[in-house]
Design a protein around this motif. Structure first.
Motif, PDB file in Angstrom:
ATOM      1  N   ILE A 103       0.848  -1.182   0.000  1.00 12.89           N
ATOM      2  CA  ILE A 103       0.000   0.000   0.000  1.00 12.89           C
ATOM      3  C   ILE A 103       0.891   1.242   0.000  1.00 12.89           C
ATOM      4  O   ILE A 103       1.841   1.331   0.762  1.00 12.89           O
ATOM      5  CB  ILE A 103      -0.943  -0.003   1.221  1.00 12.89           C
ATOM      6  N   GLY A 104       0.565   2.185  -0.884  1.00 12.72           N
ATOM      7  CA  GLY A 104       1.339   3.411  -0.996  1.00 12.72           C
ATOM      8  C   GLY A 104       2.480   3.344  -1.995  1.00 12.72           C
ATOM      9  O   GLY A 104       3.067   4.360  -2.328  1.00 12.72           O
ATOM     10  N   ALA A 105       2.806   2.161  -2.481  1.00 14.22           N
ATOM     11  CA  ALA A 105       3.891   2.003  -3.447  1.00 14.22           C
ATOM     12  C   ALA A 105       3.359   2.227  -4.865  1.00 14.22           C
ATOM     13  O   ALA A 105       2.158   2.118  -5.119  1.00 14.22           O
ATOM     14  CB  ALA A 105       4.504   0.610  -3.333  1.00 14.22           C
ATOM     15  N   VAL A 106       4.259   2.542  -5.770  1.00 13.92           N
ATOM     16  CA  VAL A 106       3.887   2.676  -7.187  1.00 13.92           C
ATOM     17  C   VAL A 106       3.742   1.277  -7.769  1.00 13.92           C
ATOM     18  O   VAL A 106       4.668   0.470  -7.683  1.00 13.92           O
ATOM     19  CB  VAL A 106       4.965   3.472  -7.964  1.00 13.92           C
ATOM     20  N   HIS A 107       2.597   0.979  -8.373  1.00 14.72           N
ATOM     21  CA  HIS A 107       2.397  -0.331  -8.991  1.00 14.72           C
ATOM     22  C   HIS A 107       3.103  -0.415 -10.336  1.00 14.72           C
ATOM     23  O   HIS A 107       3.827  -1.363 -10.608  1.00 14.72           O
ATOM     24  CB  HIS A 107       0.906  -0.625  -9.164  1.00 14.72           C
ATOM     25  N   HIS A 108       2.866   0.580 -11.197  1.00  9.42           N
ATOM     26  CA  HIS A 108       3.545   0.612 -12.495  1.00  9.42           C
ATOM     27  C   HIS A 108       3.503   2.022 -13.051  1.00  9.42           C
ATOM     28  O   HIS A 108       2.755   2.868 -12.568  1.00  9.42           O
ATOM     29  CB  HIS A 108       2.931  -0.383 -13.481  1.00  9.42           C
ATOM     30  N   VAL A 109       4.328   2.246 -14.057  1.00  8.91           N
ATOM     31  CA  VAL A 109       4.329   3.509 -14.776  1.00  8.91           C
ATOM     32  C   VAL A 109       3.985   3.183 -16.224  1.00  8.91           C
ATOM     33  O   VAL A 109       4.579   2.277 -16.818  1.00  8.91           O
ATOM     34  CB  VAL A 109       5.705   4.218 -14.690  1.00  8.91           C
ATOM     35  N   ALA A 110       3.005   3.892 -16.784  1.00 11.40           N
ATOM     36  CA  ALA A 110       2.527   3.622 -18.137  1.00 11.40           C
ATOM     37  C   ALA A 110       2.948   4.737 -19.082  1.00 11.40           C
ATOM     38  O   ALA A 110       2.874   5.909 -18.731  1.00 11.40           O
ATOM     39  CB  ALA A 110       1.010   3.475 -18.145  1.00 11.40           C
ATOM     40  N   PHE A 111       3.353   4.335 -20.285  1.00 13.10           N
ATOM     41  CA  PHE A 111       3.737   5.283 -21.319  1.00 13.10           C
ATOM     42  C   PHE A 111       2.899   5.041 -22.561  1.00 13.10           C
ATOM     43  O   PHE A 111       2.689   3.909 -22.979  1.00 13.10           O
ATOM     44  CB  PHE A 111       5.228   5.144 -21.661  1.00 13.10           C
ATOM     45  N   TRP A 112       2.440   6.133 -23.152  1.00 13.29           N
ATOM     46  CA  TRP A 112       1.631   6.119 -24.353  1.00 13.29           C
ATOM     47  C   TRP A 112       2.551   5.925 -25.556  1.00 13.29           C
ATOM     48  O   TRP A 112       3.547   6.622 -25.701  1.00 13.29           O
ATOM     49  CB  TRP A 112       0.887   7.435 -24.438  1.00 13.29           C
ATOM     50  N   VAL A 113       2.198   4.977 -26.402  1.00 16.74           N
ATOM     51  CA  VAL A 113       2.923   4.755 -27.662  1.00 16.74           C
ATOM     52  C   VAL A 113       1.917   4.739 -28.806  1.00 16.74           C
ATOM     53  O   VAL A 113       0.733   4.467 -28.615  1.00 16.74           O
ATOM     54  CB  VAL A 113       3.746   3.444 -27.658  1.00 16.74           C
ATOM     55  N   SER A 114       2.395   5.029 -30.012  1.00 17.38           N
ATOM     56  CA  SER A 114       1.537   4.982 -31.200  1.00 17.38           C
ATOM     57  C   SER A 114       1.152   3.541 -31.492  1.00 17.38           C
ATOM     58  O   SER A 114       1.800   2.591 -31.033  1.00 17.38           O
ATOM     59  CB  SER A 114       2.276   5.571 -32.400  1.00 17.38           C
ATOM     60  N   ARG A 115       0.104   3.363 -32.285  1.00 17.96           N
ATOM     61  CA  ARG A 115      -0.289   2.008 -32.709  1.00 17.96           C
ATOM     62  C   ARG A 115       0.838   1.353 -33.500  1.00 17.96           C
ATOM     63  O   ARG A 115       1.065   0.151 -33.382  1.00 17.96           O
ATOM     64  CB  ARG A 115      -1.567   2.054 -33.561  1.00 17.96           C
TER      65      ARG A 115
END
Length: 193
Positions: free
Chosen positions: A78-90
């Motif tokens: 709890i309180g930790a970062v689960h993941h970081v998401a980055f947007w990419v093109s198709r």
């Protein structure tokens, strides 16, 4: 009492290992230009590396040459970062599995998220990274978040489990109808054939 209204993510700072591991991953794998470096002003034994993910914001990494990469999965407490998401093109998303496989990077394969597709893998320090590709383009002047809010309302009204492409299409149609005027008195769907 009033809110402290934010207007976007300014930057995300992660604790890294050595400098070269950060450069090799963030620029060498994810293609983020390495744009700036200075000492960590709160801990002079560390460097503070800045990478440009492409949207004018920054990913920054605190590095120290005495720290070595540890690929164990980062905490999911709890309180930790689960993941970081980055947007990419198709186009990039379509190449992601092949490019991860070429480096020997284990990944999740494509995950269907209804409104987007995702692939997950870990960075050299065990942080879960997501590559995400939207399945829609918002109308001009409208954000992805606005379309998702409208799609959510449609999904809930219909009693559907999660947002799907039909909700996105209907949300975009409703947003366009509200924001763009027409000379027609009746803008309902027609069949001219």
């Amino acid at each position: 009492m009033q809110k402290l209204q934010v207007q976007g993510v300014h930057h995300i700072t992660l604790v890294g290992a050595d400098r070269q591991t950060s450069i090799d991953f963030w620029e060498g794998v994810l293609g983020m230009p390495f744009v700036f470096e200075q000492p960590n002003l709160d801990a002079p034994a560390e460097s503070h590396l800045y990478f440009d993910p492409g949207d004018g914001r920054l990913i920054t990494i605190f590095t120290n040459e005495e720290r070595k990469p540890d690929p164990q999965r980062t905490s999911t407490d709890i309180g930790a970062v689960h993941h970081v998401a980055f947007w990419v093109s198709r186009a990039t998303f379509a190449q992601a599995i092949e490019r991860l496989d070429a480096r020997g990077i284990k990944h999740s394969g494509v995950k269907d998220r209804g409104f987007m597709d995702s692939i997950y893998f870990q960075d050299p320090l065990g942080l879960l990274i997501e590559l995400a590709a939207y399945r829609f383009f918002p109308p001009e002047g409208v954000t992805h978040g606005e379309v998702l809010l409208e799609a959510h309302k449609i999904r809930v009204a219909r009693g559907d489990y999660n947002i799907a492409e039909v909700h996105l299409a209907d949300a975009i149609e409703q947003i366009v109808a509200r924001r763009r005027e027409s000379l027609s008195d009746d803008r309902s769907p027609k069949n001219p054939y």
